[in-house]
Design a protein around this motif. Sequence first.
Motif, PDB file in Angstrom:
ATOM      1  N   ALA A  92       0.909  -1.351  -0.061  1.00  0.00           N
ATOM      2  CA  ALA A  92       0.079  -0.015  -0.110  1.00  0.00           C
ATOM      3  C   ALA A  92       0.843   1.089  -0.115  1.00  0.00           C
ATOM      4  CB  ALA A  92      -1.076   0.031   1.211  1.00  0.00           C
ATOM      5  N   GLU A  93       0.224   2.334  -0.399  1.00  0.00           N
ATOM      6  CA  GLU A  93       0.792   3.656  -0.520  1.00  0.00           C
ATOM      7  C   GLU A  93       1.201   4.206   0.953  1.00  0.00           C
ATOM      8  OE1 GLU A  93       0.450   8.093  -2.197  1.00  0.00           O
ATOM      9  OE2 GLU A  93      -1.133   6.547  -2.866  1.00  0.00           O
ATOM     10  N   ARG A  94       2.221   4.502   1.022  1.00  0.00           N
ATOM     11  CA  ARG A  94       2.848   4.970   2.552  1.00  0.00           C
ATOM     12  C   ARG A  94       3.978   6.152   2.182  1.00  0.00           C
ATOM     13  NH1 ARG A  94       4.428   0.313   6.076  1.00  0.00           N
ATOM     14  NH2 ARG A  94       2.916  -0.652   5.042  1.00  0.00           N
ATOM     15  N   ALA A  95       4.315   6.963   3.319  1.00  0.00           N
ATOM     16  CA  ALA A  95       5.156   8.098   3.189  1.00  0.00           C
ATOM     17  C   ALA A  95       6.625   7.554   2.843  1.00  0.00           C
ATOM     18  CB  ALA A  95       5.297   8.858   4.577  1.00  0.00           C
ATOM     19  N   GLU A  96       7.056   6.482   3.522  1.00  0.00           N
ATOM     20  CA  GLU A  96       8.455   5.726   3.236  1.00  0.00           C
ATOM     21  C   GLU A  96       8.295   4.197   3.030  1.00  0.00           C
ATOM     22  OE1 GLU A  96      11.277   7.289   3.400  1.00  0.00           O
ATOM     23  OE2 GLU A  96      10.756   9.317   3.811  1.00  0.00           O
ATOM     24  N   PRO A  97       8.938   3.829   2.231  1.00  0.00           N
ATOM     25  CA  PRO A  97       8.888   2.390   1.933  1.00  0.00           C
ATOM     26  C   PRO A  97       9.248   1.519   3.045  1.00  0.00           C
ATOM     27  CG  PRO A  97      10.276   3.662   0.236  1.00  0.00           C
ATOM     28  CD  PRO A  97      10.030   4.527   1.315  1.00  0.00           C
ATOM     29  N   VAL A  98       8.179   0.320   3.243  1.00  0.00           N
ATOM     30  CA  VAL A  98       8.691  -0.541   4.143  1.00  0.00           C
ATOM     31  C   VAL A  98       9.721  -1.289   3.986  1.00  0.00           C
ATOM     32  CG1 VAL A  98       6.727  -1.890   3.281  1.00  0.00           C
ATOM     33  CG2 VAL A  98       7.411  -2.328   5.846  1.00  0.00           C
ATOM     34  N   LYS A  99      10.490  -1.814   4.870  1.00  0.00           N
ATOM     35  CA  LYS A  99      11.624  -2.714   4.358  1.00  0.00           C
ATOM     36  C   LYS A  99      11.292  -4.102   4.903  1.00  0.00           C
ATOM     37  CE  LYS A  99      16.512  -3.608   5.357  1.00  0.00           C
ATOM     38  NZ  LYS A  99      17.633  -3.269   5.965  1.00  0.00           N
ATOM     39  N   ALA A 100      11.021  -5.209   3.897  1.00  0.00           N
ATOM     40  CA  ALA A 100      10.783  -6.257   4.283  1.00  0.00           C
ATOM     41  C   ALA A 100      11.903  -7.473   3.665  1.00  0.00           C
ATOM     42  CB  ALA A 100       9.346  -6.819   3.562  1.00  0.00           C
ATOM     43  N   ARG A 101      12.164  -8.328   4.864  1.00  0.00           N
ATOM     44  CA  ARG A 101      12.863  -9.458   4.352  1.00  0.00           C
ATOM     45  C   ARG A 101      12.101 -10.800   4.550  1.00  0.00           C
ATOM     46  NH1 ARG A 101      18.266  -8.995   8.341  1.00  0.00           N
ATOM     47  NH2 ARG A 101      16.344  -8.473   9.670  1.00  0.00           N
ATOM     48  N   VAL A 102      12.202 -11.656   3.505  1.00  0.00           N
ATOM     49  CA  VAL A 102      11.291 -13.003   3.349  1.00  0.00           C
ATOM     50  C   VAL A 102      12.415 -14.123   3.365  1.00  0.00           C
ATOM     51  CG1 VAL A 102       9.448 -14.404   2.299  1.00  0.00           C
ATOM     52  CG2 VAL A 102       9.557 -11.786   2.530  1.00  0.00           C
ATOM     53  N   LEU A 103      12.422 -14.986   4.448  1.00  0.00           N
ATOM     54  CA  LEU A 103      13.157 -16.196   4.151  1.00  0.00           C
ATOM     55  C   LEU A 103      12.310 -17.398   3.913  1.00  0.00           C
ATOM     56  CD1 LEU A 103      15.746 -16.064   7.342  1.00  0.00           C
ATOM     57  CD2 LEU A 103      16.264 -16.258   4.904  1.00  0.00           C
ATOM     58  N   LEU A 158       6.921  -8.252  -6.937  1.00  0.00           N
ATOM     59  CA  LEU A 158       6.876  -6.931  -6.095  1.00  0.00           C
ATOM     60  C   LEU A 158       8.213  -6.217  -5.972  1.00  0.00           C
ATOM     61  CD1 LEU A 158       5.225  -8.772  -3.033  1.00  0.00           C
ATOM     62  CD2 LEU A 158       4.111  -7.456  -4.898  1.00  0.00           C
ATOM     63  N   THR A 159       8.993  -6.677  -6.920  1.00  0.00           N
ATOM     64  CA  THR A 159      10.283  -5.788  -6.978  1.00  0.00           C
ATOM     65  C   THR A 159      10.163  -4.435  -7.129  1.00  0.00           C
ATOM     66  OG1 THR A 159      10.827  -6.951  -8.948  1.00  0.00           O
ATOM     67  CG2 THR A 159      11.726  -7.843  -6.855  1.00  0.00           C
ATOM     68  N   ASP A 160       9.196  -3.901  -8.116  1.00  0.00           N
ATOM     69  CA  ASP A 160       9.157  -2.720  -8.718  1.00  0.00           C
ATOM     70  C   ASP A 160       7.853  -1.964  -7.766  1.00  0.00           C
ATOM     71  OD1 ASP A 160       6.865  -4.209  -9.549  1.00  0.00           O
ATOM     72  OD2 ASP A 160       6.967  -3.643 -11.806  1.00  0.00           O
ATOM     73  N   GLN A 161       7.521  -2.436  -6.734  1.00  0.00           N
ATOM     74  CA  GLN A 161       6.643  -1.843  -5.939  1.00  0.00           C
ATOM     75  C   GLN A 161       7.359  -0.455  -5.423  1.00  0.00           C
ATOM     76  OE1 GLN A 161       3.149  -2.024  -5.218  1.00  0.00           O
ATOM     77  NE2 GLN A 161       3.105  -3.565  -6.673  1.00  0.00           N
ATOM     78  N   PRO A 162       6.769   0.607  -5.530  1.00  0.00           N
ATOM     79  CA  PRO A 162       7.710   1.821  -5.008  1.00  0.00           C
ATOM     80  C   PRO A 162       7.575   2.106  -3.436  1.00  0.00           C
ATOM     81  CG  PRO A 162       5.582   2.456  -5.803  1.00  0.00           C
ATOM     82  CD  PRO A 162       5.587   0.929  -6.265  1.00  0.00           C
ATOM     83  N   HIS A 163       6.631   1.448  -2.696  1.00  0.00           N
ATOM     84  CA  HIS A 163       6.376   1.540  -1.555  1.00  0.00           C
ATOM     85  C   HIS A 163       7.009   0.210  -0.704  1.00  0.00           C
ATOM     86  CE1 HIS A 163       4.285   5.073  -2.298  1.00  0.00           C
ATOM     87  NE2 HIS A 163       3.249   4.342  -3.243  1.00  0.00           N
TER      88      HIS A 163
END
Length: 279
Positions: A157-168, A205-210
């Motif tokens: 979802a759109e947000r002010a700053e991108p959320v950093k996510a790591r998936v194992l 999802l790699t090109d998702q701006p948020h």
Amino acid sequence: MFVPVDLPDALWNRDNMRQALAARDIAAVFRLARQYGGLSQSRIGIATGIGQGRTNEVFNGKRKIVSIEVLERIADGLGMPDRARQLLGLAPAIGEPQDSEAQAARIGITRVFAAQATAAQEIRDAAWQANEVDLLAVRALGLIGLNDSLLREPLTAERAEPVKARVLLLDPDSPAAAHRAHEIGESEESFTAGIRMSIARLRELTDQPHLDLSVALYNTLPTWRLIRVDQTIYLSMFNGATEGHQSAIYRLSAAQYNLLHTGFTRQYEDLWTTAERLI
């Protein structure tokens, strides 16, 4: 066979009971349970799993209880609330509702959910506001791989700053993947296809701006399933019969004495360091 008793809650707030617990004076604890709970020596012995002869010796001050195992049995048998257990020097009982922030900090597990379904709304609500999210899963299709999965919408979802996510994710080519497929009664082909599908959906999802997304593969037999949303961890487990979303979920909050939170955070970081990076 132990048959626990139900003592008045006010008993554990009495000054003489609190003093007895702090001193581990089990003779005094038993006498107060008899006085204010109407219990006989025999009933106390049945509740705590202590034989009649030894119970009598405790009452008469001829036997002291020092074994943690026996103290735990006494606490369980007398139905001690966590505030009484702590005075006795025991860990709180998992699953009892928390009644203070200090107690939550001490136990580390601040809530227990029966399964993912009962924790889903809380996790999703937290993810909408999160700055960082870590996932340790097998396939993660129900977590982020599918359009209607638990976290895909909040994390994109759109947000002010991108959320950093790591998936194992579990490496589909590892022996551990074949082992896990056998454990849950799936064909290896079907099981690993699910992991590969999740990888493909995550690449979308790699090109998702948020969303700042990283994905890596681990190759050890999955035991823990972990969702970390900022400083809160939702922990469940895999066993030979069930998937992670079917397990009870333990909410671990970062706190000064929370060894569980610290330990699982450290474990995740170590696993991430040794995993094969994909994205």
